[in-house]
Motif scaffolding. Structure first.
Motif: not given
Length: 126
Positions: A33-39, A47-49, A79-81, A95-98
């Protein structure tokens, strides 16, 4: 653990668009599972998505709904945003995360993800 590298950040004017990519190596992306975060400076990593292993499960934080789309191509281990109608408040390091997962579903907290990329800067000027 899979290794992740983000790309596609940069400087854009308000109302513009950017497409971030997250390339994975050292593992099969379909197992994660993946995610995009921002700081942003002085703020927590949020979390962004996020997206499930298959791509059928999606989550967006309220502030980006209708403007940002998360997607993945497991065949390309990427993965894309897609970010449209960007606002100055979108300025942050992204940041991307897995998260390795045996089941489907999406996750929302940074603590749920075990692999992270180094981040890419997105700056939106007003």
């Amino acid at each position: 653990q899979v290794q992740l590298v983000e790309s596609g950040g940069g400087l854009v004017q308000a109302g513009g668009s950017l497409r971030l990519s997250c390339a994975a190596s050292g593992g099969t992306l379909s197992s994660y599972a993946m995610g995009w975060f921002r700081q942003a400076p002085g703020k927590e990593r949020d979390i962004v998505a996020s997206i499930s292993r298959s791509g059928t499960g999606l989550y967006y934080t309220d502030s980006v709904k209708g403007r940002i789309t998360i997607s993945r191509d497991n065949a390309k281990n990427t993965m894309y945003l897609q970010m449209n109608n960007l606002k100055p408040e979108d300025t942050a390091v992204y940041y991307c995360a897995a998260r390795r997962s045996l089941v489907g579903g999406v996750w929302y907290s940074a603590e749920d993800f075990g692999s992270w990329g180094p981040g890419t800067q997105v700056t939106v000027s007003s």
